[in-house]
Structures are given as C-alpha cells and as structure tokens.
Write a protein that holds these residues in place. Structure first.
Motif, mmCIF file in Angstrom:
data_model
loop_
_atom_site.group_PDB
_atom_site.id
_atom_site.type_symbol
_atom_site.label_atom_id
_atom_site.label_comp_id
_atom_site.label_asym_id
_atom_site.label_seq_id
_atom_site.Cartn_x
_atom_site.Cartn_y
_atom_site.Cartn_z
ATOM 1 N N LYS A 57 27.142 7.540 54.741
ATOM 2 C CA LYS A 57 25.837 7.824 55.296
ATOM 3 C C LYS A 57 25.832 9.261 55.788
ATOM 4 C CE LYS A 57 23.923 5.060 58.189
ATOM 5 N NZ LYS A 57 23.687 4.152 59.351
ATOM 6 N N VAL A 58 24.641 9.835 55.865
ATOM 7 C CA VAL A 58 24.497 11.175 56.419
ATOM 8 C C VAL A 58 23.231 11.210 57.270
ATOM 9 C CG1 VAL A 58 25.677 12.405 54.544
ATOM 10 C CG2 VAL A 58 23.205 11.944 54.377
ATOM 11 N N SER A 59 23.118 12.261 58.038
ATOM 12 C CA SER A 59 21.885 12.511 58.781
ATOM 13 C C SER A 59 21.683 14.012 58.897
ATOM 14 C CB SER A 59 21.929 11.867 60.174
ATOM 15 O OG SER A 59 22.878 12.538 60.996
ATOM 16 N N ARG A 60 20.436 14.421 59.047
ATOM 17 C CA ARG A 60 20.125 15.851 59.192
ATOM 18 C C ARG A 60 19.019 15.975 60.234
ATOM 19 N NH1 ARG A 60 19.723 20.339 55.472
ATOM 20 N NH2 ARG A 60 20.141 22.182 56.749
ATOM 21 N N LYS A 61 19.426 15.845 61.482
ATOM 22 C CA LYS A 61 18.481 15.937 62.581
ATOM 23 C C LYS A 61 18.222 17.378 62.997
ATOM 24 C CE LYS A 61 19.226 11.343 64.563
ATOM 25 N NZ LYS A 61 19.879 10.811 63.364
ATOM 26 N N GLU A 62 19.201 18.232 62.749
ATOM 27 C CA GLU A 62 19.057 19.652 63.052
ATOM 28 C C GLU A 62 19.439 20.429 61.797
ATOM 29 O OE1 GLU A 62 21.041 20.425 67.150
ATOM 30 O OE2 GLU A 62 22.260 18.992 66.031
ATOM 31 N N LYS A 63 18.935 21.645 61.696
ATOM 32 C CA LYS A 63 19.192 22.433 60.509
ATOM 33 C C LYS A 63 20.677 22.753 60.350
ATOM 34 C CE LYS A 63 16.753 26.046 58.040
ATOM 35 N NZ LYS A 63 15.736 27.103 58.153
ATOM 36 N N ARG A 64 21.391 23.001 61.421
ATOM 37 C CA ARG A 64 22.749 23.476 61.333
ATOM 38 C C ARG A 64 23.779 22.377 61.098
ATOM 39 N NH1 ARG A 64 24.104 27.067 65.170
ATOM 40 N NH2 ARG A 64 26.304 26.556 65.035
ATOM 41 N N ASN A 65 23.459 21.124 61.388
ATOM 42 C CA ASN A 65 24.461 20.050 61.350
ATOM 43 C C ASN A 65 24.163 19.015 60.275
ATOM 44 O OD1 ASN A 65 25.917 21.099 63.573
ATOM 45 N ND2 ASN A 65 24.475 20.140 64.990
ATOM 46 N N PHE A 66 25.233 18.551 59.628
ATOM 47 C CA PHE A 66 25.075 17.566 58.560
ATOM 48 C C PHE A 66 26.314 16.675 58.567
ATOM 49 C CE2 PHE A 66 23.118 15.684 55.132
ATOM 50 C CZ PHE A 66 23.748 15.835 53.907
ATOM 51 N N PRO A 67 26.378 15.720 59.493
ATOM 52 C CA PRO A 67 27.576 14.877 59.586
ATOM 53 C C PRO A 67 27.663 13.841 58.468
ATOM 54 C CG PRO A 67 25.920 14.198 61.182
ATOM 55 C CD PRO A 67 25.402 15.456 60.558
ATOM 56 N N LEU A 68 28.887 13.530 58.095
ATOM 57 C CA LEU A 68 29.172 12.492 57.101
ATOM 58 C C LEU A 68 29.760 11.296 57.839
ATOM 59 C CD1 LEU A 68 29.401 11.767 54.027
ATOM 60 C CD2 LEU A 68 31.769 12.590 54.177
ATOM 61 N N ILE A 69 29.160 10.137 57.627
ATOM 62 C CA ILE A 69 29.540 8.937 58.360
ATOM 63 C C ILE A 69 30.105 7.905 57.400
ATOM 64 C CG2 ILE A 69 28.721 7.094 59.886
ATOM 65 C CD1 ILE A 69 26.297 9.168 60.412
ATOM 66 N N LEU A 70 31.278 7.375 57.747
ATOM 67 C CA LEU A 70 31.850 6.259 57.002
ATOM 68 C C LEU A 70 31.823 5.060 57.940
ATOM 69 C CD1 LEU A 70 33.066 8.959 55.740
ATOM 70 C CD2 LEU A 70 34.827 7.442 54.790
ATOM 71 N N GLU A 71 30.901 4.139 57.707
ATOM 72 C CA GLU A 71 30.708 3.005 58.617
ATOM 73 C C GLU A 71 31.904 2.065 58.591
ATOM 74 O OE1 GLU A 71 28.168 2.107 60.608
ATOM 75 O OE2 GLU A 71 26.476 3.392 60.050
ATOM 76 N N SER A 72 32.460 1.835 57.418
ATOM 77 C CA SER A 72 33.601 0.933 57.269
ATOM 78 C C SER A 72 34.520 1.495 56.179
ATOM 79 C CB SER A 72 33.122 -0.475 56.915
ATOM 80 O OG SER A 72 34.210 -1.361 56.823
ATOM 81 N N PRO A 73 35.339 2.463 56.557
ATOM 82 C CA PRO A 73 36.158 3.153 55.543
ATOM 83 C C PRO A 73 37.089 2.193 54.795
ATOM 84 C CG PRO A 73 36.206 4.315 57.643
ATOM 85 C CD PRO A 73 35.545 2.988 57.897
ATOM 86 N N SER A 74 37.305 2.520 53.552
ATOM 87 C CA SER A 74 38.243 1.757 52.723
ATOM 88 C C SER A 74 39.230 2.721 52.069
ATOM 89 C CB SER A 74 37.487 0.968 51.648
ATOM 90 O OG SER A 74 36.807 1.869 50.782
#
Lengths: 112, 115
Positions: free
Chosen positions: B65-82
């Motif tokens: 998953k990702v999110s882009r709430k601000e222009k400078r930040n773009f975090p990558l999310i692994l909810e349940s890594p495998s």
C-alpha cells in the motif's frame, strides 16, 4: 511499450572510450531513449536522454541512429568508478505514468 | 542538497509484522514511485503517484500500500509482509510524469528481509 536489447556484459580498459550499444527497434516516434547506471546496489543514476539528435553532457554522449532503432552510450574516458550496470530504457506512457522499464542492462567492467 | 531519502536502509522482520518504509524528496517533485529489484528481474514498479492524493498501481502492487498526503512524502506500507517480499526497494521522484517525462531521481535503497 518499446523494449530494449543490450549485451549482458562488456569490458573496457581504463582511460579508453566505452561504447555501450542498445537496440530499440520498436520505439515509437515520441518516445525518448534514457540511460541510467547502477553502481553496486545503489539507486540508479540518470546519465543522459535523447529523442532524435545526438546529445552530450558532462558524463557521456548519446548517439541515436537516424531510424532511431538503436543507440550508443559513449563514456569518453572510462575510469574504474564507471564500473556499473548500465540500463538503456525507452520511456513508457503506460497509464500516463513515468514507468521506465528497467531490464537487466549491461554490466560494464573497467579494467585497470 | 537535492535528494530522495529512504529509511531505513536495512530492515529484517518476520512474516506478518506490519512495516513502513519512508521516502521523502526535497525537490518539490510531483511524481513519485516505488520499485523493487530482484536478481534477474531488473527493477519493477510497485506503485506510483502523479501528485498529492493521486496514486496508482504499477506492475507488482500485490501486498503493498502507499499514500501521498503531502507532496514530499510517499511511504510504502507492507500490511502483512511475506518472505517473497524480501527484496531491494527504491523510491524515485521526478518533476513530472508522462511519455516525455523528466528523468527519475532515485533514493539509495532499502534492503528488506522477511523471515
């Protein structure tokens, strides 16, 4: 999307010019040719890009054939620090995104 | 200095433990993207963002998953890594996107190991 073909590896003597070829026979009229390199496992580094004309910057020169089906990246005086994997990429507009397809590239080894 | 900063550089985790890899750029770029790099497969795009609050799937988005709430930040999310998400991850940014888009600027990578 146009794909590219590169030799898997090349050697070059230090101080000599390194000429890295790339075939992109399915390139379309508006697609640019980009070159990046990756040293060890660092992030890829942009080198140069072009559309039709030859291009030169402080790092390299890019020669694109008249039919645009192939190109050559030239490092005029290779140094040991130029040892890296070099990627030739054709820009894609897939879903409007800057989704450059990085294949496996050419591993250039500069030999002392 | 203009740059793309990823954190952490190295991460070892266990299956199922949620994690976030952060990415920040200081160049006011509109476009940001995540790639993963695996031996013999080159770099493959996971997700990208054309601008704030605009994200879309790349070639291998499953499990991320990702999110882009601000222009400078773009975090990558692994909810349940495998374990098959063990890889070298790169964040990249560009002033604009498109067929004749500007070159990408890459971060230095995050090496993730999932056991």
């Amino acid at each position: 999307d146009a794909k590219t073909t590169q030799p898997p590896s090349m050697d070059c003597a230090e101080g000599r010019a390194a000429n890295l070829p790339c075939n992109h026979s399915t390139i379309s009229g508006n697609e640019y040719v980009y070159w990046y390199r990756q040293i060890h496992s660092q992030g890829p580094q942009y080198i140069i890009h072009g559309l039709k004309n030859n291009e030169t910057n402080e790092m390299a020169s890019l020669i694109i054939t008249e039919d645009r089906k192939s190109s050559t990246l030239i490092l005029p005086h290779a140094t040991l620090r130029d040892t890296a994997v070099y990627y030739c990429i054709v820009g894609s507009d897939k879903r409007g995104a800057n989704n450059l397809f990085f294949g496996t590239g050419t591993r250039l080894t500069v030999i002392p | 200095e203009a740059q793309v900063t990823q954190n952490p550089r190295y991460l070892i985790t266990v299956t199922g433990k949620k994690l976030t890899v952060t990415c920040s750029q200081n160049m006011n770029h509109e476009y940001m993207s995540w790639y993963r790099q695996d031996p013999g497969l080159g770099l493959r795009q996971i997700y990208y963002s054309m601008n704030v609050e605009v994200t879309d799937k790349g070639d291998v988005p499953e499990g991320y998953k990702v999110s882009r709430k601000e222009k400078r930040n773009f975090p990558l999310i692994l909810e349940s890594p495998s374990p098959n998400q063990t890889s070298l991850y790169f964040c990249a940014s560009s002033p604009r996107a498109g067929r004749w888009g500007a070159p990408l600027h890459f971060g230095n990578g995050t090496r993730l190991t999932v056991t």
